[in-house]
Design a protein around this motif. Structure first.
Motif, short mmCIF file in Angstrom:
data_model
loop_
_atom_site.label_atom_id
_atom_site.label_comp_id
_atom_site.label_asym_id
_atom_site.label_seq_id
_atom_site.Cartn_x
_atom_site.Cartn_y
_atom_site.Cartn_z
N SER A 1 30.36 44.90 32.18
CA SER A 1 31.77 44.52 32.31
C SER A 1 31.89 43.16 33.02
CB SER A 1 32.54 45.59 33.08
OG SER A 1 32.44 46.84 32.45
N PRO B 1 34.36 45.37 37.89
CA PRO B 1 35.00 46.07 36.78
C PRO B 1 33.97 46.94 36.06
CG PRO B 1 34.66 43.75 36.26
CD PRO B 1 34.35 43.92 37.71
N ASN C 1 38.81 46.61 29.23
CA ASN C 1 39.46 47.44 30.24
C ASN C 1 40.37 48.52 29.66
OD1 ASN C 1 39.41 47.45 33.13
ND2 ASN C 1 41.63 47.15 33.07
N GLU D 1 39.05 48.56 39.49
CA GLU D 1 40.02 48.09 38.51
C GLU D 1 41.21 47.38 39.15
OE1 GLU D 1 39.56 48.00 35.32
OE2 GLU D 1 37.58 48.81 35.75
N TYR E 1 40.03 43.81 39.47
CA TYR E 1 40.00 43.17 38.15
C TYR E 1 41.42 42.88 37.65
CZ TYR E 1 38.42 42.34 33.34
OH TYR E 1 38.15 41.78 32.11
#
Length: 668
Positions: free
Chosen positions: A104, A166, A172, A187, A190
Motif C-alpha cells: 500500500s 496504509p 483504499n 487509515e 492516509y
C-alpha cells in the motif's frame, strides 16, 4: 510580429497592474547594464531567509525534482522487498500485515508522491523558459504548492515510520478501510494526508493554467505552444475537477471513522460502492495526468534529436486534449466486477476502447518523426524511443481490460499489475529519465555522461521488461494480486523468480541514473546554452539560466524559433536580443490568451516566507484532526488564517494600494 512592432502598432500604452501607472514599456537591446540591473532585482537573498522565502520557479522546480526522486528511490526499495517476499513460494520475509502495509505504501509513494510531483518539477522549472516568461503567474502559490507537497509527504510517511502505514491498498477500498475492519490509526493518517496533498495539487494546477494562458512571449499563440505545455495544461485542468472528488471521498471516510457518520457503511444507510465511484472518478483521469505531460516530453524531445519538427503537431495537441476528455468517461472500467447494470458496462467498455484512438495518433506521430528525421542516438533519444514500445505494450494490455468479459477474467490478477507498471513506469519513468538527460545541461550548465547513459538505458530497459513482461503470463495463469505468498506447485514460482531478478536489474539501472546525475553535476562536461541545437526558447539563454530568465522579453515568430533559418517557413524571424526590458522593478508581461499579444505589465511579488508559514499552520491543523485534539486543530486554523492575512496584505510595491505620505517622501 517583430520586436519593433511591440509598441509601435499599439493604440495606447500597456496597462500596468494599476491603470494609473499605464506606460509604454521600453524596447531595447539586451546589454550588460540591463542584465546587472535585472540580476539585482530578481536574485534570491542568501541565507535561511532566502532559502525559506524564495519564489523563484527554478529553485522550486529543483526542489520538486529532488523530493520526487527521493520518493522514487524509497518506493523502489519497498518494491524490492516485496519482490524478495514473492521470489519463491511460502516465504516469510514479511508477515501478511507487513506485506499489506508495504504494497500500500509503495503504491501511495509511486503514484501520489513521485509520478505527479516529478512532472510538476519539470513544469515548474521550464514553463517560463518554454513560454518566454520571467516567472510563473503566481510565484507565491508556486512556493506554497511545493511546501505543502513536502509537508503532506512527511505527514503520509509518519504512518509507515511508526508501523501504521496504509494497509488497504493505494485505492483504499471500503468497507475494509472502515473503523470496524481496520481500527488502527493507519487509515486516518492516509485519509487526512491525501486531503492535505490535494491542496498542493490544486494550487499547482491553477498556477499552470493561468501561466500557460497569460504569461507567454509575444507571438507565442496557442498553436505554437510546446506539446509538453499542452500536456501539463490538460492535466492541470483535469486535476482541478478530480482532486476535489477524491479529497471529498477521503474526508468522508475520515468522518465515518471518527465522527460516526455512515457515508460508506451499509448499516447506517451508506453505500460502499460510492467510494469506488468517487475514487475512480479521480483515479483514471489521474493516470492521464501523470502520463500526458510525460508524453509531451517525448513529443518535444524526439524532434530535437531527430532534427525535424514533430509530424502532425496539431493532431498531437488535439489528441492530448481528447485523451483527457475521454478519460473522464472511463472510470467505471475499474468497477466491471462490482455487479453494475449491463447498459453501464457496455457504455464504459465502449469509451475505454475509443480512448485508444487519440493515443494511437501520438504513437504514429512519433514514429513518423523518427522516420522522416535524422536521429541522433543520444541517451535521451533512447529513453524517448524506448518509451514508444513500452507505451504500445501497456496500451494493448489496457485495451484488453476494456472488454468486460476479458476484464472479468483478468481483474485482480497480476496481469493488471503488469499493465499498470507498463503504463506508470513505461510512460512516466522512461520519459522522465530522457527529459533529465535532455534538460539537465540547461539546469546545471553541465552534460550528463553519455557512456554511463548507454549502460543506464539498456540496464533499465532490459531489467524492466524482464521484470514485467512475464508478469502478464503470471496473471493469465491466475495468480491473484495483493497476496503475500503462494504455495509451491501452482505454476507461479519460476515466473516470480524471473520477475524478481528483473526488478533488481532494473533497480541497478535506476541506481546508474542517480549516480550519473550526481557525478555529472560535479564534473560533467560544460554544456553551453544550446548543446542539442534545440528549437525552443530555453536554448536561447545561458545554462544555468539567470534569475530573471530573459534579459528582454523575446518575440516569437514561429513554432520553432531557433530553427527558423533552417526551416525557412516564413519571412519573419523571432527576436531574442531586442525586446521589452521591463526593468522598473520585478515585472513580467501578460498577453492575450489566443494570439499572445501584449496586454498588461504584471508587478511580481518578491520573496516571502508566508507560503512556508501557511504550510506549517496547515500541518498543525491536520495533526490536530488526526489526534482529535480540537484545540490544536483550532490553533492551526487560526495560524492559517493569520498567514493568509499576512499574505494578502495590500502592498504598495505591487500597486495593490496607494502609497502613504511617508513612502512617497522616501521614494522622492
Amino acid at each position: 510580429m517583430s520586436a519593433a512592432d511591440l509598441t509601435a502598432g499599439r493604440e495606447g500604452p500597456l496597462a500596468d497592474t494599476d491603470t494609473r501607472l499605464s506606460r509604454t514599456p521600453r524596447v531595447a537591446v539586451a546589454d550588460a547594464a540591463l542584465r546587472d540591473r535585472l540580476e539585482r532585482i530578481w536574485r534570491t537573498e542568501p541565507g535561511l531567509k532566502g532559502w525559506f522565502g524564495t519564489v523563484d520557479h527554478k529553485e522550486i522546480g529543483k526542489r520538486y525534482l529532488v523530493t520526487a526522486f527521493i520518493m522514487l528511490a524509497i518506493g523502489g526499495i519497498e518494491a524490492l522487498v516485496l519482490r524478495l517476499q514473492l521470489a519463491g513460494p511460502n516465504k516469510h520475509l514479511l508477515t501478511p500485515e507487513q506485506y499489506n502495509e508495504l504494497f500500500s505504501t509503495h503504491g501511495m509513494t509511486m503514484i501520489f508522491l513521485y509520478a505527479g510531483p516529478v512532472l510538476s518539477g519539470f513544469s515548474n522549472y521550464f514553463f517560463p523558459l518554454w513560454l518566454g516568461a520571467r516567472d510563473m503567474a503566481f510565484p507565491r502559490m508556486n512556493a506554497l504548492s511545493y511546501w505543502i507537497y513536502l509537508a503532506a509527504a512527511l505527514f503520509l510517511y509518519a504512518g509507515p515510520l511508526v508501523g501504521a502505514g496504509p494497509n488497504d491498498g493505494w485505492f483504499n477500498y471500503v468497507p475494509y478501510a472502515e473503523k470496524a475492519f481496520n481500527p488502527g490509526i493507519n487509515e486516518d493518517i492516509y485519509a487526512l494526508g491525501m486531503v492535505f496533498l490535494g491542496i498542493s495539487t490544486s494550487v499547482g494546477a491553477a498556477n499552470f493554467i493561468v501561466t500557460a494562458a497569460r504569461c507567454r512571449a509575444p507571438g507565442m499563440s496557442i498553436n505554437r505552444l510546446p506539446i509538453m505545455v499542452w500536456g501539463t495544461l490538460t492535466a492541470s485542468a483535469a486535476n482541478l475537477v478530480v482532486i476535489p472528488a477524491v479529497s471529498l471521498a477521503f474526508f468522508l471516510l475520515w468522518m465515518d471513522r471518527n465522527l460516526g457518520t455512515s457515508f460508506f457503511t451499509v448499516a447506517g444507510g451508506g453505500e460502499p460502492l460510492l467510494w469506488q465511484h468517487l475514487f475512480w472518478l479521480f483515479g483514471h483521469p489521474w493516470v492521464y495526468a501523470i502520463v500526458l505531460p510525460a508524453m509531451g516530453m517525448v513529443s518535444d524531445g524526439l524532434p530535437t534529436f531527430s532534427r525535424t519538427p514533430l509530424v502532425g503537431y496539431t493532431l498531437v495537441a488535439l489528441s492530448t486534449v481528447a485523451t483527457m476528455l475521454l478519460g473522464f468517461g472511463v472510470w467505471v472500467h475499474h468497477m466491471f466486477a462490482t455487479g453494475l447494470p449491463g447498459l453501464g458496462l457496455a457504455f464504459f467498455s465502449g469509451a475505454s476502447i475509443i480512448i485508444t484512438i487519440p493515443s494511437a495518433v501520438a504513437v504514429f506521430a512519433w514514429l513518423a518523426t523518427i522516420w522522416l528525421g535524422k536521429p541522433v542516438f543520444t541517451t535521451a533519444f533512447k529513453f524517448f524511443a524506448g518509451m514508444i514500445l513500452l507505451f504500445v505494450i501497456g496500451g494493448v494490455s489496457g485495451f484488453m481490460t476494456a472488454s468486460v468479459p476479458a476484464d472479468w477474467q483478468l481483474t485482480d490478477t497480476y496481469f493488471v499489475v503488469a499493465h499498470l507498471h507498463y503504463v506508470l513506469i513505461g510512460i512516466n519513468v522512461f520519459p522522465v529519465c530522457g527529459a533529465t538527460y535532455m534538460w539537465f545541461p540547461k539546469m546545471t550548465g553541465r552534460l550528463m555522461d553519455e557512456r554511463l547513459g548507454w549502460w543506464n538505458f539498456w540496464t533499465m530497459f532490459l531489467g524492466f521488461n524482464l521484470a514485467f513482461l512475464p508478469m502478464h503470463l503470471t496473471g493469465l495463469l491466475g495468480m491473484p494480486r495483493r497476496i503475500y505468498t503462494y504455495d509451491a506447485g501452482m505454476g507461479f514460482s519460476a515466473l516470480n523468480m524471473i520477475t524478481t531478478i528483473g526488478s533488481f536489474v532494473f533497480a541497478v539501472g535506476v541506481l546508474m541514473f542517480f549516480w550519473n546525475v550526481i557525478k555529472s553535476r560535479r564534473s560533467g562536461a560544460i554544456a553551453g546554452p544550446d548543446p542539442w541545437s534545440g528549437p525552443s526558447l530555453e536554448w536561447t539563454i545561458p545554462s544555468p539560466p539567470p534569475p530573471y530568465n530573459f534579459a528582454v522579453i523575446p518575440t516569437v515568430a514561429s513554432r520553432h524559433p531557433l530553427w527558423e533559418d533552417q526551416l525557412d517557413e516564413t519571412e519573419n524571424r523571432s527576436s531574442f536580443e531586442e525586446g521589452m526590458t521591463l526593468d522598473e522593478g520585478k515585472e513580467a508581461l501578460a498577453v492575450s490568451i489566443l494570439d499572445a499579444e501584449p496586454d498588461r505589465i504584471l508587478k511580481m511579488p518578491s520573496d516571502t516566507t508566508a507560503p512556508f508559514w501557511l504550510t506549517v499552520a496547515t500541518a498543525v491543523l491536520f495533526a490536530g484532526l488526526l489526534g482529535k485534539l480540537w484545540w490544536l486543530a483550532a490553533l492551526g486554523g487560526i495560524g492559517a488564517i493569520a498567514s493568509l492575512a499576512f499574505w494578502n496584505e495590500p502592498r504598495t510595491k505591487l500597486l495593490e494600494r496607494e502609497p502613504d505620505a511617508h513612502e512617497e517622501r522616501r521614494n522622492g
